[in-house]
Write a protein that holds these residues in place. Structure first.
Motif, short mmCIF file in Angstrom:
data_model
loop_
_atom_site.label_atom_id
_atom_site.label_comp_id
_atom_site.label_asym_id
_atom_site.label_seq_id
_atom_site.Cartn_x
_atom_site.Cartn_y
_atom_site.Cartn_z
N HIS A 66 0.84 -1.20 0.00
CA HIS A 66 0.00 0.00 0.00
C HIS A 66 0.87 1.24 0.00
O HIS A 66 2.00 1.23 0.51
N CYS A 67 0.31 2.29 -0.53
CA CYS A 67 0.94 3.60 -0.42
C CYS A 67 -0.13 4.66 -0.62
O CYS A 67 -1.16 4.42 -1.26
N THR A 68 0.10 5.82 -0.02
CA THR A 68 -0.78 6.98 -0.20
C THR A 68 0.02 8.07 -0.85
O THR A 68 1.11 8.44 -0.34
N VAL A 69 -0.53 8.62 -1.93
CA VAL A 69 0.19 9.60 -2.73
C VAL A 69 -0.64 10.86 -2.82
O VAL A 69 -1.86 10.79 -3.05
N SER A 70 0.00 11.99 -2.64
CA SER A 70 -0.66 13.27 -2.85
C SER A 70 0.03 14.00 -3.99
O SER A 70 1.18 13.72 -4.30
N GLY A 71 -0.66 14.94 -4.58
CA GLY A 71 -0.10 15.70 -5.69
C GLY A 71 -1.21 16.27 -6.54
O GLY A 71 -2.33 15.75 -6.56
N TRP A 72 -0.92 17.35 -7.22
CA TRP A 72 -1.91 17.94 -8.12
C TRP A 72 -1.20 18.42 -9.36
O TRP A 72 -0.21 19.10 -9.27
N PRO A 73 -1.63 18.08 -10.54
CA PRO A 73 -2.77 17.20 -10.84
C PRO A 73 -2.55 15.80 -10.27
O PRO A 73 -1.45 15.43 -9.89
N ASP A 74 -3.64 15.02 -10.25
CA ASP A 74 -3.55 13.69 -9.67
C ASP A 74 -2.46 12.89 -10.35
O ASP A 74 -2.42 12.77 -11.57
N PRO A 75 -1.53 12.33 -9.57
CA PRO A 75 -0.44 11.58 -10.17
C PRO A 75 -0.93 10.28 -10.82
O PRO A 75 -1.94 9.70 -10.41
N ARG A 76 -0.17 9.88 -11.84
CA ARG A 76 -0.38 8.56 -12.46
C ARG A 76 0.59 7.59 -11.80
O ARG A 76 1.79 7.84 -11.77
N VAL A 77 0.04 6.51 -11.24
CA VAL A 77 0.84 5.58 -10.45
C VAL A 77 1.07 4.30 -11.25
O VAL A 77 0.11 3.73 -11.81
N VAL A 78 2.34 3.88 -11.31
CA VAL A 78 2.71 2.65 -12.02
C VAL A 78 3.57 1.82 -11.07
O VAL A 78 4.48 2.35 -10.41
N TRP A 79 3.25 0.50 -11.01
CA TRP A 79 4.02 -0.43 -10.18
C TRP A 79 5.01 -1.17 -11.07
O TRP A 79 4.70 -1.55 -12.19
N TYR A 80 6.23 -1.39 -10.53
CA TYR A 80 7.30 -2.08 -11.26
C TYR A 80 7.84 -3.22 -10.41
O TYR A 80 7.91 -3.12 -9.18
N LYS A 81 8.22 -4.26 -11.10
CA LYS A 81 8.91 -5.38 -10.47
C LYS A 81 10.29 -5.50 -11.10
O LYS A 81 10.41 -5.75 -12.31
N ASN A 82 11.32 -5.25 -10.29
CA ASN A 82 12.70 -5.23 -10.81
C ASN A 82 12.80 -4.31 -12.03
O ASN A 82 13.35 -4.66 -13.07
N ASN A 83 12.19 -3.12 -11.89
CA ASN A 83 12.22 -2.08 -12.92
C ASN A 83 11.48 -2.46 -14.20
O ASN A 83 11.69 -1.85 -15.25
N VAL A 84 10.64 -3.48 -14.16
CA VAL A 84 9.79 -3.86 -15.29
C VAL A 84 8.35 -3.58 -14.88
O VAL A 84 7.89 -4.06 -13.83
N ALA A 85 7.64 -2.83 -15.72
CA ALA A 85 6.27 -2.47 -15.39
C ALA A 85 5.40 -3.71 -15.25
O ALA A 85 5.50 -4.67 -16.02
N ILE A 86 4.53 -3.73 -14.21
CA ILE A 86 3.65 -4.86 -13.93
C ILE A 86 2.35 -4.67 -14.72
O ILE A 86 1.70 -3.63 -14.63
N ASP A 87 2.00 -5.70 -15.51
CA ASP A 87 0.77 -5.68 -16.30
C ASP A 87 -0.14 -6.79 -15.79
O ASP A 87 0.15 -7.98 -16.00
N PRO A 88 -1.24 -6.47 -15.11
CA PRO A 88 -2.12 -7.54 -14.59
C PRO A 88 -2.74 -8.39 -15.70
O PRO A 88 -3.01 -9.58 -15.49
N LEU A 89 -2.92 -7.80 -16.87
CA LEU A 89 -3.55 -8.56 -17.96
C LEU A 89 -2.61 -9.63 -18.50
O LEU A 89 -3.06 -10.64 -19.03
N ALA A 90 -1.31 -9.40 -18.39
CA ALA A 90 -0.36 -10.39 -18.90
C ALA A 90 -0.34 -11.62 -18.01
O ALA A 90 -0.01 -12.72 -18.49
#
Length: 1577
Positions: A194-218
């Protein structure tokens, strides 16, 4: 339910009911039990987070509990310390039951019981109570709705007001309020980050595993991503070992990007692994005893699409055994790059089919697509190519769209955009490209450049810092604009350092973010920027980069860029209005071709700093050249719809992007692109061709500078299946002869022999398999290499030490992989420790002839203890026993090839090779196959040829070539990969290797091998001597020349005419000549007269005169068929001026010689007598021609010294001296003209003349002689003529003598002498006299030592004694008159000087009788000097002859005089007279004039008696010449003595005169006679 509550919410009071007081709980229970409706309790909590005060109110106030309480206005506003509203707080989501009651589970059960009782009681109440309850409920609902609307309106008003007051106050970079926490879990458990992020405009959050973007559909079901109310979570389902990794969450908005990290460690229970499972090993792994077999069927083929279309690629995957819900890992690759899901790529796995959907095709999507299905037992792949063609152009003839747009070097002020040029230009050359930008979040595209740029790289400026942009590119030609390219990935315009600082650094196990900022230094002017350099320069722009200055003062630093044109000192500021913020800058509008220097200044609020060091001068222009065209395009059959095209890469290409291939059906003249995306490499499969048609292909290279020219068209090729179609055994046969070349603890190097049959195509590589042998039982085969190896040696790694293995090898070609070889012998994997090398391998036989062959091999892999330093070759007959092996070479050879000679024809031989190092000779290689020494019929050798253009080539012809044969050329038996020096051309059965520029680096052995034949090969040795011979032949062929007997020369003719001429050795009647002056062809005319005698080969051009315009280069260009030659003569500068001067002189000479003239101009010569003769030779004289001599402008009178004989005028100057210096001139004159000749004999001219005279004088000098005098030793020499200007130097022992009173030099007549007075033995040595003549001079030497010195010294002693005697003898020094005539009665007084030491005795005689002094004749001798004779009164008896005789021990001398007394009247006056040393009578100054006429006279006839002196006679020394010399010396000495005596006498007489005038003392002056009157009686 508590288990699903996020960990960070468990600390909030909303989820803990224990904080409520007992009193509140009781009142709440009463209220709930007495009322049908429920209301939440009122709580008020205040939390502070990062300086913000957040207030939250429930629907009821705790202080006022009533059945109908007044509802408090809920507030959800976030305020700061100053109670300024800065946002709002979203209430925590709660379930409907919890929100209604707010009770715990036990309380809820009790309330339900109470509610049931109330329900039963209400059954009996009246309907009025029901209506009242409903009315209250509706009223409360309406009040709550109104309050919510009021709250929303108030929040909106505050937000709008705040935005109007400060638009950017709410905009800030992302910030992690709560960061993800690292977890350690057991296998098969779930974990949530979990994490809570603040910022304006609303930030776009991306999760990475070992610097590789995580794609749930894959990975469906594996990952679950959630984002709600700025709370973001990643849930990992059923963790396994592969999930152990570092996870990163990245938040990004237009203000920046920030990342946080967390680690997940997955543990496994020990007892979970069954003991019976095999250990993990390389290769397929069976898990839980199951081995999966994967098959890919229903495959997609080569696909063709068009831009803008959608394409799906799919395959059916069958996995056996089929397990329920088992999902393999499915991955898609394009050109070996893993693809991830995006808006361009959609991936789907349905359980048995994998699909990749390309949603919007672009040319970037073209490439080789690979599906990879991975299970626990291994993986299977399938690949096929996808071609994407350009979309139809909106305007006919417009080019295709650019592709692969990327952003490089993103900064605050600019971003460099790059792209690739399209393959299709629409039939017209592309004029350039336009770059467009669009801010992320908008659809407004802005064109960045006003004029098209040709370079495929462009810096985009004018960006807003912190905002993100996307870019696209359009191509344009004269027909119109292309479609835009696919947009680039978004990129933010910010400094890389800022981006890195915003991302921060983190420790992977804590996720801690460390942000450091420099402490602002106020009032500090920044220093100089560092390391300024030009990173990129084109004709459109120049990019500068630098490093910020060190030290403080960097807060708010910006930069000014200045430029300066080279060779000037004028610096101009480029960005005057807006300073740049990043340490990079792009400059535009620079003049192409000019050179600039650049420098940068820092500035901040404190001021502008000093400039940086300027860059080197940079010339504006494209530094990157367009690549050269590829060459040697070779098409090869592949399938019935494809062709393999290979080509030779572009030479010296820089930053090459790739190649475009085009195909054209033969006869159509229409070219179509085979690929729309540049391909790397030099080989490409062209698909989509029509079976049976013939095609030609061409290739061109591309880089950022542009597209190259097309390569030459290939040979036509018919599209058909190449191999495998009905051809048996298309794949190669198995290799054989597997041996071990090296062995270490865990690996072995194998070697093998090439298959005897290679199949229908060349072998492309080999595959090696291995298996372990345990107790003689072999195991399963395993692949040692996945990719084919081209060499016939391979290292098999990851083996076990002291284990036994077997190996097998398979060969592969284009048709496929052949069957494996027979298993090898069993080899033990143990490390070799022997000192000697291992066996060489891969022995090959080439160039087999009846008497020779060439053996090749490769050095051993195992070197031993020391490096290999040589090889030995053994030979024997094939049928001979092992003992017949014998060595070919007695001395080890360092090369890996050898030519074996002196073989017996038709005999069969085998060979082997051994390597040696310092330790000794190692193992023998495998024996070659038997080979008979026979020259096969039709065998030809390499022939060297030189064509008419001088190009040297090696030519080889083979009669046994097949369709698949190739000619392989090598140098020193190593295949040549560099084609810069040797170009191979093959046509049919002939191959030619052409040298580009033959030189010393080409020396070596050149061989050619023809594949797919029975070993057809040949070699040619290019030695140093052969190289020289070929170079001469090449030059003669390339540049045939007309041989010349003489090169172009120039000569002067009469009248000053100039003749240019040369002579050709041989030229035909068709020969032509061009006369060229300064690249301008001359023609026949008045100025130029040309003649060309083809019989003699003489070519000439005559000019009447030379003018300043004729300065330059004259060239005669000869042409005779193909042969040419030319010869040039450069007449410029001093050479031309001298020739022009000489031409004018010759012209004047010609005119001069028409009248009287000088044949030889005035000069001089010196005769042996040292006389100077001025002479000149004249011609064309007549009788009336006059010749006048002048000196210094004055005519010289004609005298005996002037002469004219046989046309020679002479003027003789005898005894030349300084007065003869001057300018001499001779003038010839008559009616025909006048000529003048001048000779300057002043200054240097006179000095040169005198030096020549001095040379004659020096050469006339006699040898240096030695003589003695009474003063010492004298050295002397005689010259024929002495000149006062002659410079003579005396030397003693090679050093110049410093003259003194003791050593003197002098000249007497023609004698030059050196006098050494009072010599001693120190004066012994070598003496020399040196005559200076302005050149080398002349030196005469004599040795004054030994006997010569002794003799001279003895003679000096003798002469010295004689001189003393002569000097001290008695003598009458003053002299007396011979005759004295006096009147009777007069008084006669005569006085003479007497000298001698000791004082001599004086005796007077009269008529030879001694007289004594008396009163009549008074004789006196006073002071030892003066003797006086006085007769007081002269009478006749006093007449007679008187004599004075002086005598001392050294000698006697006498003087005589005669007295004649005459009668006469006595004169009362006194007459005094005296005689000088010569006997002349001299009157006293006081004698009256009339007395001077008296008859008293005195004459001297020098009748002095011979002196009787005591002198020693001088011995005669030397020969006659020496005697004469001695006489001359005596003569000189006498003259010197006389001169000194005369001087002394005159001085004494003058002294006596003064004395006689002043007094009448007893001493009278010498030579004085007095006449006195006798005293009167």
């Amino acid at each position: 339910m508590s288990g699903s509550i996020p960990f960070y919410q468990k600390h909030h009071l909303h989820y803990d009911r224990g904080y409520r007081s007992k009193e509140t709980e009781s009142k709440l229970s009463q209220y709930q039990s007495s009322s049908r409706y429920t209301a939440g309790s009122s709580t008020s909590t205040t939390s502070r987070s990062r300086g913000l005060k957040v207030s939250s109110h429930s629907g009821l106030e705790a202080s006022r509990l009533s059945p109908v309480p007044k509802r408090a206005k809920p507030t959800y506003l976030a305020v700061d310390k100053d109670n300024q509203i800065i946002g709002y707080v979203v209430p925590i989501f709660r379930g409907s039951q919890e929100y209604a009651a707010g009770l715990s589970d036990t309380e809820e059960a009790r309330v339900r019981d109470t509610a049931a009782y109330m329900a039963r009681r209400d059954l009996f109440t009246s309907g009025l109570e029901m209506e009242r309850s409903e009315l209250i409920s509706r009223r409360e609902a309406m009040r709550g709705s109104a309050e919510r609307i009021s709250l929303n309106k108030r929040i909106h008003e505050h937000e709008e007001h705040f935005k109007r007051m400060n638009e950017d106050s709410l905009m800030h970079t992302p910030e992690f309020v709560i960061k993800p926490r690292s977890h350690t879990v057991w296998e098969k458990q779930c974990v949530r980050l979990h994490c809570t992020v603040s910022g304006w405009p609303d930030p776009r959050v991306v999760w990475y595993k070992n610097n590789v973007a995580i794609d749930p559909l894959a990975s469906p079901g594996k990952y679950k991503l959630e984002s709600r109310y700025n709370v973001h979570s990643l849930e990992i389902n059923r963790c396994d070992f592969d999930d152990t990794a570092q996870y990163r969450v990245s938040a990004m908005n237009s203000k920046g990007e920030l990342s946080a990290f967390a680690s997940v460690v997955v543990k496994r229970f020990k007892g979970e692994i069954e003991e019976g499972l095999p250990e993990p090993r390389h290769g397929p792994v069976s898990e839980y005893g199951i081995t999966f077999k994967t098959h890919i069927v229903d495959k997609f083929g080569v696909s063709f699409g068009r831009e803008g279309e959608t394409m799906s690629l799919g395959c059916t995957v069958i996995i056996y055994p089929a397990l329920h819900r088992y999902q393999p890992e499915v991955q898609w690759y394009r050109d070996d790059v893993l693809l991830s899901a995006s808006k361009w790529y959609h991936m789907h796995w349905s359980g048995d089919r994998a699909t990749l959907t390309l949603t919007h095709l672009n040319k970037e999507d073209e490439g080789l697509y690979t599906l990879r299905v991975t299970t626990k037992s291994g993986y299977e792949t399938y690949s096929a190519y996808v071609f994407v063609r350009d979309a139809d152009a909106e305007i006919e003839g417009a080019p295709g769209a650019p592709l692969d747009v990327r952003c490089l070097d993103a900064n605050k002020d600019y971003i460099i955009v790059t792209w690739k040029q399209p393959a299709v230009d629409g039939g017209n050359s592309i004029l350039g490209y336009f770059v467009d930008r669009c801010e992320v979040g908008t659809n407004h595209w802005i064109q960045c450049n006003d004029t098209p740029v040709k370079f495929a790289r462009f810096p985009v400026t004018g960006l807003v810092e912190g905002r993100s942009y996307i870019f696209r590119v359009r191509a344009v030609n004269k027909s119109g604009m292309s479609h835009p390219s696919r947009v680039s990935e978004p990129v933010a315009a910010m400094d890389p350092a800022d981006r890195a600082r915003m991302r921060g650094t983190s420790a992977p196990w804590t996720g801690q973010i460390i942000v450091t900022e420099e402490e602002p230094a106020e009032g500090v002017v920044p220093g100089r920027p560092l390391e300024l350099q030009v990173t990129e320069a084109t004709k459109n722009y120049v990019v500068l980069s630098w490093k910020p200055p060190a030290g403080k003062g960097l807060e708010g630093v910006m930069y000014y860029v200045e430029k300066c044109v080279s060779d000037t000192d004028s610096w101009q500021r480029v960005n005057t209005e807006i300073p740049v913020k990043s340490p990079r800058f792009a400059l535009f509008d620079l003049a192409e071709g000019k050179s600039y220097s650049f420098r940068v200044r820092c500035c901040n609020s404190a001021g502008v700093g000093e400039p940086s060091d300027p860059t080197e001068a940079t010339t504006v222009g494209d530094k990157l050249d367009i690549p050269s065209a590829p060459s040697k395009v070779i098409p090869t059959n592949n399938t019935d719809t494809s062709v393999v095209v290979s080509w030779e890469a572009s030479r010296d290409a820089k930053e090459l992007v790739g190649y475009y291939i085009e195909a054209s059906m033969v006869g159509s003249n229409v070219w179509e692109p085979c690929n729309n995306k540049p391909v790397n490499g030099t080989r490409f499969f062209c698909h989509g061709l029509i079976t049976g048609e013939k095609y030609v292909f061409r290739v061109r290279a591309v880089n950022a500078a542009g597209l190259s020219q097309f390569s030459p068209d290939s040979e036509p090729v018919e599209v058909k299946a190449a191999i495998g179609g009905g051809i048996p055994h298309a794949s190669p046969a198995p290799p054989y002869g597997i041996t071990v070349l090296e062995c270490v603890r865990d690996s072995m190097v194998l070697g093998w022999k090439q298959p005897n049959f290679i199949g229908g195509a060349d072998i492309t590589g080999y595959f090696v398999d291995y298996r372990e042998v345990i107790d003689g039982v072999p195991g399963r085969w395993h692949e040692a290499n996945i990719r084919a190896v081209s060499e016939r040696a391979y290292r098999v790694s990851d083996l076990k030490e002291n284990k036994k293995y077997q190996f097998q090898v398979r060969a592969a070609n284009m048709a496929g992989v052949g069957i494996p070889s027979l298993p090898s012998d069993t080899f033990l994997c143990e490390e070799w420790t022997i000192a000697v090398p291992g066996p060489p391998y891969d022995l090959q036989l080439r160039e087999v002839r009846s008497d020779s062959l060439v053996l090749l091999w490769k050095p051993p892999v195992y070197q031993g203890r020391d490096p290999v330093n040589g090889f030995y070759i053994d030979i024997k007959e094939a049928e001979a026993p092992e003992e017949a092996w014998r060595g070919v070479n007695t001395k080890a050879t360092e090369k890996t090839y050898i030519k074996i000679k002196n073989l017996k024809e038709a005999e069969t031989y085998v060979f082997r090779v051994r390597a040696q190092n310092k330790a000794g000779v190692g193992k023998t290689s495998d024996v070659t196959e038997p080979v008979p020494a026979l020259t096969k019929p039709g065998t030809k050798e390499i022939v060297v040829d030189v064509d008419d253009d001088g190009i040297v080539s090696l030519n080889f012809e083979c009669c046994d070539v097949t369709q698949d044969s190739k000619f392989v050329w090598s140098k020193n038996y190593e295949e040549m990969t560099d084609s810069s020096r040797l170009t191979v051309e093959t046509k049919g059965n002939k191959s030619k290797a052409v040298f580009s520029t033959l030189g010393e680096e080409d020396i070596g052995i050149y061989s050619c091998l023809v594949t797919h034949t029975d070993g057809a090969s040949s070699s040619y040795t290019l030695s140093e001597e052969e190289l020289k011979r070929l170079l001469v032949i090449s030059h003669d062929h390339k540049f045939p020349i007309i041989p010349l007997k003489s090169e172009l020369a120039v000569e002067l003719l009469e009248k000053g005419r100039v003749r240019f001429w040369l002579q050709a050795e041989k030229i035909s009647a068709n020969g032509k000549v061009d006369y060229v002056f300064n690249d301008n062809v001359l023609s026949q005319g008045e100025k130029y007269k040309m003649n060309f005698d083809k019989n003699t080969g003489v070519i000439e051009m005559i000019m009447e005169c030379l003018t300043p315009a004729d300065e330059g280069t004259f060239t005669f260009q000869l042409t005779d068929g193909k042969a040419t030659n030319q010869s040039s003569l450069v007449l410029i500068g001093d050479v031309f001026k001298e020739l022009q001067k000489e031409s004018e002189f010759q012209k004047k000479e010609w005119h001069r010689k028409q009248g009287p003239h000088f044949i030889e101009y005035l000069g001089y010569e010196v005769t042996p007598e040292c006389c100077v003769v001025l002479k000149c030779k004249v011609g064309n004289m007549k009788k009336d021609t006059t010749a006048l001599w002048y000196k210094d402008g004055r005519e010289i009178k004609a005298d005996n010294n002037l002469g004219f004989t046989e046309g020679v005028l002479k003027l003789e100057i005898a005894q030349i001296s300084k007065k003869d210096s001057g300018v001499y001139e001779v003038v010839l004159k008559d009616d025909r003209g006048k000529d003048t000749s001048t000779l300057n004999l002043t200054d240097q001219g006179f000095k040169d003349l005198m030096n020549e005279v001095f040379s004659f004088i020096a050469n006339s000098s006699t040898p240096l002689k030695i003589t003695s005098t009474d003063q010492g030793i004298r050295l002397y020499t005689f010259v024929s003529y002495y000149n006062d200007l002659l410079q003579v130097t005396w030397h003693y022992k090679d050093s110049a003598i410093a003259f003194s009173d003791r050593i003197k030099s002098g000249v007497v007549g023609e004698q030059l002498w050196l006098q050494i007075s009072e010599p001693t033995e120190k004066d012994m040595g070598k003496y020399a006299i040196e005559f200076s003549d302005g050149k080398g001079g002349l030196r005469r030497t004599v040795e004054l030592s030994g006997q010569a010195f002794d003799d001279a010294f003895a003679e000096f002693q003798r002469l010295k004694a004689a001189a003393i005697a002569e000097r001290n003898r008695a003598r009458v020094a003053g002299g007396l008159p011979d005759v004295v005539t006096i009147q009777e009665g007069k008084a006669l007084n005569l006085t003479c000087n007497i000298s001698g030491d000791p004082v001599p005795e004086v005796t007077w005689l009269k008529n030879d009788r001694e007289i004594t002094s008396d009163d009549h004749c008074i004789l006196k001798f006073e002071s030892g000097k003066f003797a006086s004779f006085t007769i007081t009164g002269v009478n006749t008896s006093d007449s007679g002859k008187y004599s004075i005789l002086v005598k001392n021990k050294y000698g006697t001398e006498s003087a005589d005089f005669t007295v004649e007394v005459i009668e006469g009247t006595p004169d009362l006056g006194i007459t005094s007279y005296w005689t000088d040393a010569e006997g002349n009578v001299v009157y006293s100054p006081n004698t009256p004039e009339e007395k001077m006429k008296s008859p008293v006279t005195g004459t001297k006839t020098q009748k002095r008696k011979d002196s009787v002196a005591k002198t020693l006679a001088m011995d005669k020394v030397g020969d006659k010449k020496e005697t004469q010399v001695q006489k001359d010396e005596e003569k000189v000495a006498v003259e010197e003595s006389k001169s000194e005596q005369n001087k002394d006498t005159k001085e004494e007489i003058a002294e006596q005169l003064v004395t006689s005038d002043q007094s009448e003392g007893p001493e009278q002056p010498a030579n004085t006679a007095k006449e006195t009157e006798p005293p009167s009686e």
